[in-house]
Design an enzyme around this catalytic site. Structure first.
Site, PDB file in Angstrom:
ATOM      1  N   LYS A  89       3.174  15.006 -15.017  1.00 27.09           N
ATOM      2  CA  LYS A  89       3.410  13.562 -14.962  1.00 27.09           C
ATOM      3  C   LYS A  89       4.802  13.318 -15.514  1.00 27.09           C
ATOM      4  O   LYS A  89       5.321  14.124 -16.294  1.00 27.09           O
ATOM      5  CB  LYS A  89       2.370  12.836 -15.846  1.00 27.09           C
ATOM      6  CG  LYS A  89       2.160  11.396 -15.490  1.00 27.09           C
ATOM      7  CD  LYS A  89       1.092  11.200 -14.435  1.00 27.09           C
ATOM      8  CE  LYS A  89       0.879   9.754 -14.090  1.00 27.09           C
ATOM      9  NZ  LYS A  89      -0.177   9.580 -13.102  1.00 27.09           N
ATOM     10  N   GLY A 189     -12.431  -6.515  -8.577  1.00 29.81           N
ATOM     11  CA  GLY A 189     -11.072  -6.217  -8.103  1.00 29.81           C
ATOM     12  C   GLY A 189     -11.034  -5.962  -6.608  1.00 29.81           C
ATOM     13  O   GLY A 189     -11.630  -5.011  -6.117  1.00 29.81           O
ATOM     14  N   LYS A 192      -5.710  -3.257  -3.390  1.00 24.39           N
ATOM     15  CA  LYS A 192      -5.484  -2.300  -2.286  1.00 24.39           C
ATOM     16  C   LYS A 192      -6.730  -1.455  -2.016  1.00 24.39           C
ATOM     17  O   LYS A 192      -7.087  -1.216  -0.871  1.00 24.39           O
ATOM     18  CB  LYS A 192      -4.297  -1.384  -2.625  1.00 24.39           C
ATOM     19  CG  LYS A 192      -2.965  -2.113  -2.624  1.00 24.39           C
ATOM     20  CD  LYS A 192      -1.796  -1.166  -2.769  1.00 24.39           C
ATOM     21  CE  LYS A 192      -1.688  -0.569  -4.156  1.00 24.39           C
ATOM     22  NZ  LYS A 192      -1.389  -1.550  -5.220  1.00 24.39           N
ATOM     23  N   VAL A 193      -7.402  -0.999  -3.069  1.00 29.87           N
ATOM     24  CA  VAL A 193      -8.584  -0.143  -2.873  1.00 29.87           C
ATOM     25  C   VAL A 193      -9.846  -1.004  -2.710  1.00 29.87           C
ATOM     26  O   VAL A 193     -10.588  -0.848  -1.730  1.00 29.87           O
ATOM     27  CB  VAL A 193      -8.773   0.837  -4.057  1.00 29.87           C
ATOM     28  CG1 VAL A 193      -9.998   1.708  -3.839  1.00 29.87           C
ATOM     29  CG2 VAL A 193      -7.536   1.697  -4.246  1.00 29.87           C
ATOM     30  N   GLY A 194     -10.089  -1.917  -3.668  1.00 29.29           N
ATOM     31  CA  GLY A 194     -11.330  -2.688  -3.687  1.00 29.29           C
ATOM     32  C   GLY A 194     -11.562  -3.466  -2.396  1.00 29.29           C
ATOM     33  O   GLY A 194     -12.690  -3.522  -1.893  1.00 29.29           O
ATOM     34  N   TYR A 195     -10.491  -4.028  -1.844  1.00 25.67           N
ATOM     35  CA  TYR A 195     -10.652  -4.820  -0.614  1.00 25.67           C
ATOM     36  C   TYR A 195     -11.128  -3.922   0.543  1.00 25.67           C
ATOM     37  O   TYR A 195     -12.023  -4.298   1.301  1.00 25.67           O
ATOM     38  CB  TYR A 195      -9.330  -5.507  -0.241  1.00 25.67           C
ATOM     39  CG  TYR A 195      -9.497  -6.525   0.860  1.00 25.67           C
ATOM     40  CD1 TYR A 195      -9.868  -7.836   0.563  1.00 25.67           C
ATOM     41  CD2 TYR A 195      -9.338  -6.175   2.193  1.00 25.67           C
ATOM     42  CE1 TYR A 195     -10.059  -8.772   1.571  1.00 25.67           C
ATOM     43  CE2 TYR A 195      -9.528  -7.100   3.211  1.00 25.67           C
ATOM     44  CZ  TYR A 195      -9.881  -8.393   2.887  1.00 25.67           C
ATOM     45  OH  TYR A 195     -10.078  -9.320   3.890  1.00 25.67           O
ATOM     46  N   ASN A 275      -8.924   3.714 -12.904  1.00 31.40           N
ATOM     47  CA  ASN A 275      -8.655   4.850 -13.788  1.00 31.40           C
ATOM     48  C   ASN A 275      -9.171   4.575 -15.195  1.00 31.40           C
ATOM     49  O   ASN A 275      -9.130   3.431 -15.648  1.00 31.40           O
ATOM     50  CB  ASN A 275      -7.149   5.106 -13.857  1.00 31.40           C
ATOM     51  CG  ASN A 275      -6.671   5.928 -12.678  1.00 31.40           C
ATOM     52  OD1 ASN A 275      -7.283   6.931 -12.313  1.00 31.40           O
ATOM     53  ND2 ASN A 275      -5.582   5.491 -12.069  1.00 31.40           N
TER      54      ASN A 275
END
Ligand code: NAD
Length: 379
Positions: A89, A189, A192-195, A275
């Site tokens: 990272k 939420g 971008k992912v949840g929708y 996360n």
């Protein structure tokens, strides 16, 4: 001589801090103002892979602590997703709103390039694909770049697919029926992912309870439901944890599973993309005691990582989809192991990762042993 003494005093402290890591690189470029730290945690499985975060850290110590913690997490994520990558990272110390410039990211790209393929990186909190288009001018060791530059594009599509496979595995384990449509879900939420997860669940006819701070996306999903067999109920932010449903899907921020929310939760499982969902590791035990099945977040949200890792073979959405399907079997195995050994699902997932790292290390040692006589002869 005085200098040496000073170094001796400083050494044990910093080396203790990075004791679990292979390499930590401090990047300093006064011309562009770049101050960054790259941490390579473990390359047993392959070169380190992990995004670059930009954040106005209050001190170098705070930035170092963050990059060490995040890079270790990436070793687990890559191993769990069966990727030939290790954990790394980077953090750039600065305010993403005010301190960015194309030169800063080109300079960062040069530092990444200097590691000669030991570290691959891309976007994370505070950085965008535009930033990495600049870094790409200096190094090829960049993942998650836009399609226009030969990359695979929006990785949240794959993350959402991964969540769907994880939901199927959870339904299979809990209800002996992996179908999604005849169940109810609470989604926190709709970004971008949840929708995307909500859209796919509605297509199956599922019943959804949703919320988001952004009222527009909530309205959008309500409209979307009209063209499907699914239903959408909008819930107030405060009430989201106590909704009675089959599965809770956290897709907003971390630490949402804590003492207060566990008391309220009225679901049989938790499967989300967010996360670091557990505020602390003992919350996995608390969920188990309450009879709530917890899908470890780093297993569920690996779809995007699978996509960016796969980019090295050239973009191919179908291949990524196939690889992402592995989340289904991996999660079912973790649930069964947790049950068999009376441990939490987080412990079962971590154990699986440690086993695969140990296996790879023993393979490496085998090769090392084979090579050693040759070196001796040369000496
Ligand atoms: P996003 O920023 O696009 O969406 C997050 C959404 O959550 C936003 O719509 C925001 O308004 C909403 N939100 C924030 N706080 C909220 C609250 N208190 N209550 C309700 N809604 C709230 O982010 P994303 O890319 O969809 O990612 C969602 C989560 O999944 C994050 O934790 C992210 O770290 C994690 N994740 C994402 C990916 C990916 O591919 N995008 C991959 C792995 C993990």
């Amino acid at each position: 001589m005085k200098q040496l003494e000073e170094i001796k005093v400083a050494e044990p402290d910093i080396f203790q801090k990075i004791a679990n890591h292979e390499q930590v690189v401090f990047c300093n470029d006064p011309t562009t103002g770049l101050q960054a730290i790259i941490a390579i945690h473990d390359t047993t499985l392959g070169p380190a892979l992990g995004g670059t975060r930009m954040y106005p850290y209050k001190s170098v110590d705070e930035a170092l602590e963050d990059v060490l913690r995040l890079s270790e997490g990436m070793t687990y994520k890559c191993a769990a997703a069966d990727l030939d990558f290790g954990g790394g990272k980077a953090v750039i110390i600065g305010d993403p709103e005010n301190d960015k410039s194309p030169g800063l990211f080109r300079s960062f790209g040069q530092f990444v390039d200097s590691l000669n393929g030991r570290f691959y990186t891309g976007t994370d909190m505070g950085t965008t694909t535009d930033d990495f288009v600049q870094a790409l001018k200096e190094t090829n060791f960049i993942n998650g770049i836009p399609e226009a530059y030969g990359g695979s594009g929006d990785s949240s599509i794959s993350t959402a697919h991964g969540v769907i496979y994880a939901l199927e595995a959870t339904n299979q384990y809990l209800f002996s029926d992996k179908r999604l449509g005849n169940r109810s879900y609470v989604i926190q939420g709709l970004g971008k992912v949840g929708y995307k997860v909500a859209e796919q669940l509605l297509e199956t006819g599922a019943e959804l309870y949703v919320n988001d701070l952004n009222k527009n996306t909530v309205q959008l999903i309500k409209e979307k439901a009209k063209n499907t067999n699914g239903t959408v109920h909008i819930v107030d932010c405060d009430a989201i944890y106590s909704v009675g449903a089959d599965v809770f899907i956290p897709c907003a921020m971390g630490a949402v599973i804590n003492d207060q929310t566990i008391d309220q939760l009225n679901v049989k499982g938790i499967v989300g993309s967010a996360n670091n969902q557990l505020q602390s590791s003992n919350h996995a035990k608390k969920l188990q005691e309450k009879g709530i099945l917890y899908a470890p977040d780093y297993i569920v949200n690996a779809g995007g990582l699978i996509q960016v890792a796969d980019e090295l073979y050239g973009p191919n959405q179908q291949r990524v989809l196939e690889k992402t399907k592995a989340i289904y079997h991996s999660l079912l195995d973790i649930y069964r192991q947790a049950n068999m050994y009376s441990i939490t699902t987080v412990e079962a997932a971590n154990r699986k990762v440690q086993e695969s790292l140990a296996l790879q290390r023993s393979r490496n040692n085998f090769y090392a042993r084979k090579r050693r006589p040759k070196w001796n002869v040369r000496e």
